[in-house]
Design an enzyme around this catalytic site. Structure first.
Site, PDB file in Angstrom:
ATOM      1  N   ASP A   6       2.364  41.241  -5.062  1.00 43.04           N
ATOM      2  CA  ASP A   6       2.977  40.240  -5.924  1.00 43.04           C
ATOM      3  C   ASP A   6       3.757  39.289  -5.008  1.00 43.04           C
ATOM      4  OD1 ASP A   6       3.837  38.710  -8.033  1.00 43.04           O
ATOM      5  OD2 ASP A   6       4.451  40.397  -9.263  1.00 43.04           O
TER       6      ASP A   6
HETATM    7  C1  NOJ Z   1       5.057  36.863  -9.833  1.00 43.82           C
HETATM    8  C2  NOJ Z   1       4.560  37.601 -11.038  1.00 43.82           C
HETATM    9  O1  NOJ Z   1       5.156  38.885 -11.090  1.00 43.82           O
HETATM   10  C3  NOJ Z   1       3.061  37.752 -11.082  1.00 43.82           C
HETATM   11  O2  NOJ Z   1       2.702  38.299 -12.329  1.00 43.82           O
HETATM   12  C4  NOJ Z   1       2.383  36.448 -10.836  1.00 43.82           C
HETATM   13  O3  NOJ Z   1       0.995  36.584 -10.936  1.00 43.82           O
HETATM   14  C5  NOJ Z   1       2.794  35.955  -9.451  1.00 43.82           C
HETATM   15  N1  NOJ Z   1       4.231  35.748  -9.434  1.00 43.82           N
HETATM   16  C6  NOJ Z   1       2.093  34.658  -9.044  1.00 43.82           C
HETATM   17  O4  NOJ Z   1       2.616  33.597  -9.724  1.00 43.82           O
END
Ligand code: NOJ
Length: 753
Positions: free
Chosen positions: A283
């Protein structure tokens, strides 16, 4: 294993499924593997590291192109202009040494331009085919912009509505989440990954993230391996079986181990047990955040822990690009692990056909965006996702011909951006149809339609004088339609709440409508279950619509006036009070379960003796039960369940249980019922849930019509991870229900020998 449903329809067998009927796991393609090997053999360590590096767009296109030409970037996120994407792709394909295309990613979570209901709302449809269609449409629109990778589906089991990200989930249940996840994977990836409209799915967040302590985002989780395996992992396994090409690690630490550094999960479970051959991405900065967790000493240590745990691509923490080369030189990271990561990344790029078709036809986006069939699918999904929770005296549907005037009120009645919900970077409020616009379009020529938002936004606190004026205004209309709920910003990532009552003055607004003496219909548009117990008493009808998206307005107005009949069911338990959380139907049986007749706070005699209340498991103020159970939802008709039967009394673990019931539409309208099959394993080597959903389907019946609904449940679906941490079916006695929600219905009993 797969739970199948067979429905006998005048001699025709219809197959539906709880999890996934057809598994579409990607099979290794020898040709692709050969091309990967050949490419890797020509790559420098720097070029390999470049492939593992995912960045968001920044600076000028030329600055990015420079890095791309040098082979420093494998994937970009958040670029959505097809012409820009072609320019960047040209730098990769035509101007870099090896010509490896970029993988362009974006959070397309519930639609691209045409926004569908939030995933929690989509889950309320219990309609995997419709959800698959929504994901297909999202992929068609997003791929036209040049996006070939979405960070969806989100498969976090969410049993805590304080957690803002419950909006992005399919709710509390592993069976429903598995079905929704599989449907989305199939929809995004389409018939063939190399189709130009195919978008790689990303099952996230691996794993346990939804169980964050106190429902506060990014917080720790403390799930045992048994809980992970029985509840949190199954939707991911199903997504892998359905062919999900990528998977994202979660932000949380579970039992002290951040997912991005959890080798057991990424290697043992994902690769070895499930045979996943796709790509694992972190993430956003979750590798770097292992330093904040105190799990890594510095960013170099974080890079080492992430790659050695099995991460392939680093999203935005730069730790791989900064440190992998040194780590390999020092011998703390094996170059073979890097090769493996690159192999997993290239496999996705080859499967998507990016080497053959790197560029986008820039004219396509104008042709596909908001296509009539996309809007129609979004409208239908919004319609199926609304859950009718109260309908006193059958006030709904409203009969437009019997009314002369309607007052539309509340801060969500005409709030196009808010009704789209969280994660709608590309959805456009200008194209969104609100309930106010929809009722004016449909009934403006027949009804006097008044409009008074009273509060400009959901959190606004309004004066008593304003509410009194509203009551007076309402008294001059035949019916009041109130649209309340949550602004989009109140749910989603990092947007958690400790108090789940309606915000601002919205409860007072409902009460003010009630004081007018006129019929009150309330629609709640929210990103989560809210604690609406006190509001129910002040409204004749309540329709719960998880943020419904672009076409929410027409869908809700059709439901209110009876052009459509509600069929949504709750994908998550609604608590009476926040203090009951976590509250979910598949709880373990306690040693002292509540009997249901326990005394509540106001009923307890003053000076009552210490043990006089019975010593059972409940809250003195909120009782034991939920406000509404999982699977609950009313209709404009009624359904009767009868003749619950099994084909046998005793089964071998290898056999299939055939269960059936007779479903009758006992009301006056053609309607669809979500029929749900639940099972309880009476005695296990570890305590078992009181009920578990194993299968479901949507059955449409005309008034008076009956149908035999027959489920086929392989006994293998009763397997669980027991005392010895092996997954197996334990012989014994089971109860089985076929019902309209998780709390009602009679059961039959069978044994597994
Ligand atoms: C953080 C989020 O937790 C995740 O779900 C998302 O896909 C990513 N950022 C990318 O934006």
């Amino acid at each position: 294993m797969i739970a199948r449903i067979l429905i006998l329809l005048s001699g025709v067998l219809i197959l539906a499924s709880c999890q996934s009927d057809s598994t579409r796991r990607n099979t290794a393609d020898a040709q692709i593997e050969k091309r990967i090997d050949e490419l890797i053999s020509r790559m420098t360590v720097e070029e390999k590291i470049g492939q593992t590096n995912q960045l968001t767009v920044y600076g000028t296109t030329e600055e990015l192109c420079e890095k791309i030409r040098n082979g420093e970037i494998g994937s970009l996120l958040n670029v959505v202009d097809p012409a820009d994407i072609n320019t960047l792709q040209r730098a990769a394909v035509e101007q870099s040494r090896l010509g490896i295309p970029l993988l362009i990613a974006r959070d397309v979570i519930h639609g691209f331009r045409t926004v569908f209901p939030i995933p929690l709302g989509q889950a309320a449809t219990f309609d995997p085919a419709l959800v698959e269609q929504g994901a297909r449409i999202a992929a068609i629109e997003a791929s036209a912009a040049g996006i070939r990778w979405t960070f969806s589906p989100m498969l976090d089991i969410s049993r805590d509505p304080r957690w803002g990200r419950i909006a992005e989930s399919a709710g509390e249940d592993p069976c429903l989440t598995s079905a929704m996840g599989a449907a989305m994977v199939k929809g995004y990836q389409g018939e063939g990954a190399d189709d130009p409209t195919s978008v790689a799915a990303c099952a996230k967040h691996f794993v346990g993230y939804g169980a964050s302590e106190s429902g506060r985002d990014y917080n720790s989780t403390n799930l045992t391996e048994r809980q992970l395996r029985n509840v949190y992992l199954p939707p991911f396994e199903q997504a892998v079986r359905s062919g999900a090409m990528t998977l994202m690690t979660s932000f949380n630490d579970n039992d002290g181990i951040p997912s991005t550094g959890n080798r057991f999960l990424l290697e043992e479970v994902l690769r070895n047990e499930w045979g996943f051959d796709g790509m694992v991405v972190t993430d956003w900065n979750s590798a770097g955040e292992m330093v904040s967790h105190g799990f890594a000493a510095d960013t170099k240590d974080a890079a080492m822990k992430a790659i050695n745990a099995g991460v392939d691509m680093d999203m935005m923490s730069h730790v791989f690009s900064l440190h992998l080369e040194d780590l390999i030189d020092e011998g703390t990271v094996d170059e073979q692990r890097l090769d493996e990561a690159v192999r997993n990344i290239l496999r996705v790029k080859f499967r998507l056909g990016l080497f053959e078709n790197p560029y986008i036809d820039t004219a396509r986006i104008a042709r596909v965006t908001y296509a009539p069939e996309h809007l129609e699918a979004a409208r239908r999904t919004a319609e199926e996702s609304a859950v009718l929770l109260r309908n006193e005296g059958g006030i709904l549907p409203l009969d437009a011909s019997a009314l002369r005037s309607v007052l539309v009120a509340g801060p969500m009645a005409d709030a196009p951006a808010e009704q789209l919900g969280t994660w709608t970077f590309d959805g456009e409020p200008d194209h969104t149809v609100t309930p106010l616009a929809a009722i004016r379009a449909a009934y403006g020529d027949r009804l006097r339609i008044g409009y008074n938002p009273v509060a400009a936004y959901s959190r606004e606190k309004v004066t008593a004088a304003k509410l009194a004026a509203f009551t007076a205004q309402a008294a001059s209309y035949d019916a009041i339609l109130l649209f309340v709920g949550e602004e989009a910003i109140l749910s989603g990532e990092a947007h958690c709440l400790a108090d789940l009552n309606l915000q601002g003055s919205q409860s007072e607004l409902i009460a003010a409508a009630r004081r007018s003496g006129k019929p009150v219909v309330t629609v709640v548009m929210a990103g989560r279950p809210l604690t609406i117990a006190r509001d129910l008493a002040n409204t004749d009808a309540l329709l719960y619509s998880f943020h419904p998206g672009t076409m929410g307005g027409p869908a809700l107005i059709d439901l209110i006036f009876g052009n459509a009949v509600p069929s949504g069911k709750l994908p998550v338990t609604f608590p009476v009070a926040t203090g009951q959380i976590p509250i979910y139907y598949a709880r373990n049986m306690t040693g002292r379960p509540a009997a249901g007749n326990e005394l509540l706070l106001d009923e307890i005699p003053v000076g009552a003796g210490q043990t006089s209340l019975g010593c059972t498991s409940y809250h003195l103020d909120a009782g034991f039960g939920p406000l509404f159970p999982f699977g609950f939802g009313l209709s404009y008709t009624t359904f009767k369940y009868a003749d619950l039967q099994l084909d046998k009394e005793t089964y071998l673990p290898t056999e299939t249980i055939r269960a059936s019931c007779r479903l009758t539409n006992t009301g006056k309208r053609t309607a669809t019922e979500v029929v749900q099959l639940y099972v309880r394993d009476r005695v296990g080597s570890t305590v078992r849930p009181v009920k578990e959903l194993k299968a479901f389907d949507r059955i449409t019946l005309e008034p008076g019509q009956s149908r035999t609904v027959e489920f086929e449940l392989p006994a293998e679906d009763l397997a669980f991870w027991g005392l010895d941490m092996q997954k197996r079916v334990e012989p014994g006695t089971f109860d089985l229900w076929i019902a309209g929600d998780s709390q009602s219905g009679n059961s039959v009993t069978f044994t597994i020998n």
